[in-house]
Design an enzyme around this catalytic site. Structure first.
Site, PDB file in Angstrom:
ATOM      1  CB  SER A 112      -0.952  -0.049   1.196  1.00 45.99           C
ATOM      2  OG  SER A 112      -1.846   1.006   1.136  1.00 45.99           O
ATOM      3  CG  HIS A 113       0.207   3.589   3.347  1.00 51.72           C
ATOM      4  ND1 HIS A 113      -0.646   2.508   3.443  1.00 51.72           N
ATOM      5  CD2 HIS A 113       0.711   3.777   4.568  1.00 51.72           C
ATOM      6  CE1 HIS A 113      -0.658   2.075   4.686  1.00 51.72           C
ATOM      7  NE2 HIS A 113       0.154   2.834   5.395  1.00 51.72           N
ATOM      8  CG  ASP A 276      -2.695   3.927  -1.657  1.00 54.27           C
ATOM      9  OD1 ASP A 276      -3.402   3.873  -2.680  1.00 54.27           O
ATOM     10  OD2 ASP A 276      -2.694   3.036  -0.785  1.00 54.27           O
ATOM     11  CG  ASP A 278      -2.770  -0.549  -2.771  1.00 59.69           C
ATOM     12  OD1 ASP A 278      -2.611   0.561  -2.213  1.00 59.69           O
ATOM     13  OD2 ASP A 278      -3.493  -1.437  -2.296  1.00 59.69           O
ATOM     14  CG  ASP A 280      -6.131   0.733  -1.412  1.00 58.64           C
ATOM     15  OD1 ASP A 280      -5.240   1.589  -1.227  1.00 58.64           O
ATOM     16  OD2 ASP A 280      -6.162  -0.370  -0.816  1.00 58.64           O
ATOM     17  NE  ARG A 281      -4.017   3.725   2.897  1.00 53.79           N
ATOM     18  CZ  ARG A 281      -3.553   3.869   4.116  1.00 53.79           C
ATOM     19  NH1 ARG A 281      -3.099   5.034   4.529  1.00 53.79           N
ATOM     20  NH2 ARG A 281      -3.516   2.851   4.944  1.00 53.79           N
ATOM     21  CD  GLU A 362     -10.805   1.545   6.619  1.00 53.30           C
ATOM     22  OE1 GLU A 362     -10.544   1.022   7.699  1.00 53.30           O
ATOM     23  OE2 GLU A 362     -10.221   1.255   5.563  1.00 53.30           O
ATOM     24  CE  LYS A 375      -7.642   1.752   1.816  1.00 54.69           C
ATOM     25  NZ  LYS A 375      -7.420   0.470   2.460  1.00 54.69           N
TER      26      LYS A 375
HETATM   27  C1  G16 Z   1      -5.200  -0.872   5.271  1.00 49.28           C
HETATM   28  C2  G16 Z   1      -6.603  -1.352   5.469  1.00 49.28           C
HETATM   29  C3  G16 Z   1      -7.476  -0.220   5.939  1.00 49.28           C
HETATM   30  C4  G16 Z   1      -6.889   0.399   7.198  1.00 49.28           C
HETATM   31  C5  G16 Z   1      -5.450   0.812   6.945  1.00 49.28           C
HETATM   32  C6  G16 Z   1      -4.757   1.283   8.203  1.00 49.28           C
HETATM   33  O1  G16 Z   1      -5.181   0.056   4.241  1.00 49.28           O
HETATM   34  O2  G16 Z   1      -7.143  -1.869   4.268  1.00 49.28           O
HETATM   35  O3  G16 Z   1      -8.730  -0.723   6.183  1.00 49.28           O
HETATM   36  O4  G16 Z   1      -7.628   1.512   7.595  1.00 49.28           O
HETATM   37  O5  G16 Z   1      -4.725  -0.280   6.455  1.00 49.28           O
HETATM   38  O6  G16 Z   1      -4.720   0.235   9.110  1.00 49.28           O
HETATM   39  P1  G16 Z   1      -3.934   0.337  10.469  1.00 49.28           P
HETATM   40  O7  G16 Z   1      -4.489   1.538  11.179  1.00 49.28           O
HETATM   41  O8  G16 Z   1      -4.181  -0.958  11.147  1.00 49.28           O
HETATM   42  O9  G16 Z   1      -2.476   0.578  10.130  1.00 49.28           O
HETATM   43  P2  G16 Z   1      -4.086  -0.032   3.093  1.00 49.28           P
HETATM   44  O10 G16 Z   1      -4.383   1.124   2.204  1.00 49.28           O
HETATM   45  O11 G16 Z   1      -2.764   0.083   3.829  1.00 49.28           O
HETATM   46  O12 G16 Z   1      -4.275  -1.365   2.468  1.00 49.28           O
END
Ligand code: G16
Length: 540
Positions: A112-113, A276, A278, A280-281, A362, A375
């Site tokens: 992800s990010h 981000d 991938d 999705d954000r 979120e 997302k």
């Molecule tokens: C993932 C999850 C999200 C979550 C985020 C942060 O996002 O898919 O649902 O809100 O991590 O999670 P945490 O607060 O546990 O670090 P992504 O975009 O990283 O796949």
């Protein structure tokens, strides 16, 4: 030829909030990736002969990992793989492809990010047939397999050519390399009023989209510039790079600081946005005004009927517990249910599948709907563009009118990264132990009304998820949430979520007032001293 390789279990392959995330060096050690992928396959009865979708965000190790997965899939009798050209697929595009092709599921390679490159992070997650992240019972099963694996099977043969669209074979398995953008772009055309958005661009409306050298570049160029007619150059940092150009592909005001400076500078564009690693954000920035993800979700919900796909109204909305309660106020006015789930997109899947929720969001920059089961960053930008076109108002006006109508939930998140894991666990245990005594106590002229450790009973499958974060709700309606992140890769990340409501008649109350909530936490549990920090690593 299929060969069987002997191996030994690793004990650290428990998927977190969103799949397994580790440093590249961890994934690259012998058998590590193979064990985890074979454990996924072992946890999927009925996989033989089925189709899987494979793609990733293009980060360092993406290409090598995909070749490994292809050979393991052939060794485990998968029937067919659909793979994005050059191994690229945004997470929402992968979700859509799984659904559209009625695939058995998909494997998405992304952290992800999190930063990429040889010293950065890598990640892998399994999405099920509904296109959504594997539910906990499946991630638990994968983890259980990873603890007992002794061997895996793989095809011993040449690599697949990921750069050529079309059909290939890997042993008995079909491999189809597809354009990563085509199907996704078509889906967006079905959801939104493209004529209205194109009309907006014809009036000279200026969008500035920062793809952060991550996966959304090709999607954003095709949709915003090629199809909708935004000016060339609208999409910056558009080429996906294995190390994201040395950047941190996290669309928040800290890591997207160039975008933020542009949107607050002279001659700022009408709308700024970013996505981000991938895809999705999303980050949405009006001219001179950052729009917090929780507020963005509330605006999308309040204006949904302006969008063709949601013209008949929303079945319900859902937000993760730490997300501000701005959308709750919209739901109340619309007379629909607002579901409160634990952090993690996987918890929205059942609500979307059951038709109980249409929009989800979120605080961590994620918004999405029932069009996929992830997302979706580009979708969120198109949603805003469609609202702006339909309302004939700029984004600042839309946000301000929203606050005037519903009131404003001032909000901030404080992240404490790479905290000693033992200290973080101790702090949370100490805080949980105090919870029964907190209701009714007063702190800084505010009284705690509710103090709990959030747990969630899924209304569809009745499953229970516990210990999802400590909530303190005050009589002023302020709220303080403390939880451990499930996506960090080094030590522990603690997150504080601070929220305070200003009613419609005084929507501009200062967000600086939120600081008292953090001081309150120090008074309650000596927060900063307990973790050895004086201030957060990131405030967003
Ligand atoms: C993932 C999850 C999200 C979550 C985020 C942060 O996002 O898919 O649902 O809100 O991590 O999670 P945490 O607060 O546990 O670090 P992504 O975009 O990283 O796949």
């Amino acid at each position: 030829m299929i060969e069987t390789i002997q191996t030994q279990p690793f004990d650290d392959q428990k998927p977190g909030t969103s799949g397994l995330r580790k440093r590249v060096g961890v994934f690259a050690q012998p058998h590590y990736l193979e064990n985890f992928v074979a454990s996924i396959f072992a946890a999927l009865p009925g996989l033989a002969g089925q189709t899987l979708v494979i793609g990733g965000d293009g980060r360092y190790f993406n290409d090598r990992a995909i070749q490994t997965i292809i050979k393991l899939a052939a060794g485990h009798e998968v029937g067919r793989l659909l793979i994005g050209c050059n191994g690229l697929l945004s997470t929402p595009a992968a979700s859509h492809l799984i659904r559209k092709n009625q695939a058995f599921g998909g494997i998405i390679l992304s952290a992800s990010h999190n930063p990429g490159g040889p010293e950065g992070d890598f990640g892998i997650k399994y999405n099920a047939a509904n296109g959504g992240p594997a539910p906990e019972r499946l991630t638990d099963a994968i983890f259980a397999e990873s603890r007992r694996i002794t061997a895996y099977r793989r095809y011993a043969g040449p690599d697949v050519d990921l750069s050529t669209i079309g059909e290939q074979r890997c042993g008995a398995m079909r491999v189809t390399i597809i354009d990563p953008v085509d199907d996704y772009a078509e889906l967006m055309r079905e959801l939104f009023d493209f004529d209205a958005i194109a009309g907006l661009f014809r009036t000279g409306f200026r969008l500035h989209f920062d793809a952060m050298h991550a996966v959304t570049g090709p999607y954003a160029v095709r949709l915003f510039e090629d199809i909708l007619g935004a000016a060339p150059g609208t999409v910056v940092n558009q080429r996906p790079l294995p190390d994201f150009g040395g950047g941190h592909p996290d669309p928040n005001p800290v890591h997207a600081h160039e975008l933020v400076a542009r949107m607050n500078g002279p001659d700022a564009p009408d709308l700024g946005a970013a996505s981000d690693g991938d895809g999705d954000r999303n980050l949405i920035h009006a001219r001179g005004l950052f729009i917090a993800p929780s507020d963005s979700l509330a605006v999308l919900a309040a204006n949904a009927t302006l969008i063709p796909a949601y013209a008949d109204g929303l079945a319900g909305v859902a937000r993760s517990m730490p997300t501000s309660r701005a959308v709750d106020r919209v739901a109340e006015e619309l007379g629909i249910t607002c579901y409160e789930t634990p952090t993690g997109w996987k918890f929205f899947g059942n609500l979307l599948d059951a038709g109980r929720a249409t929009l989800c969001g979120e605080e961590s920059a994620g918004t999405g709907s029932n069009h996929v089961r992830e997302k979706d960053g580009i979708w969120a930008v198109l949603f805003w563009l469609n609202i702006i076109a339909a309302r004939g108002e700029d984004a600042v006006t839309i946000m301000q009118r929203h606050w005037q109508r519903f009131g404003r939930n001032h909000y901030a998140r404080h992240d404490y990264e790479e905290v000693d894991a033992g200290k973080a666990r101790e702090l949370m245990a100490g805080l949980r132990a105090k919870l029964p005594d907190l209701p009714g106590t007063s702190w800084q002229e505010d009284t705690i009304e509710l103090a709990d450790d959030f747990s969630y009973r899924d209304p569809v499958d009745n499953s229970l998820t516990e210990h999802q974060g400590v909530r303190l709700v005050f009589s002023s309606d302020a709220r303080l949430v403390v939880r451990l992140s499930g996506t960090g890769t080094v030590g522990a990340t603690l997150r504080l979520y601070l929220e305070r409501f200003s009613p419609p008649d005084s929507p501009d109350g200062s967000s600086a007032d939120l600081g008292y909530l953090s001081s309150t936490l120090d008074e309650i549990c000596d927060f900063h001293a307990a973790i050895g920090r004086t201030s957060p690593s990131v405030i967003s």
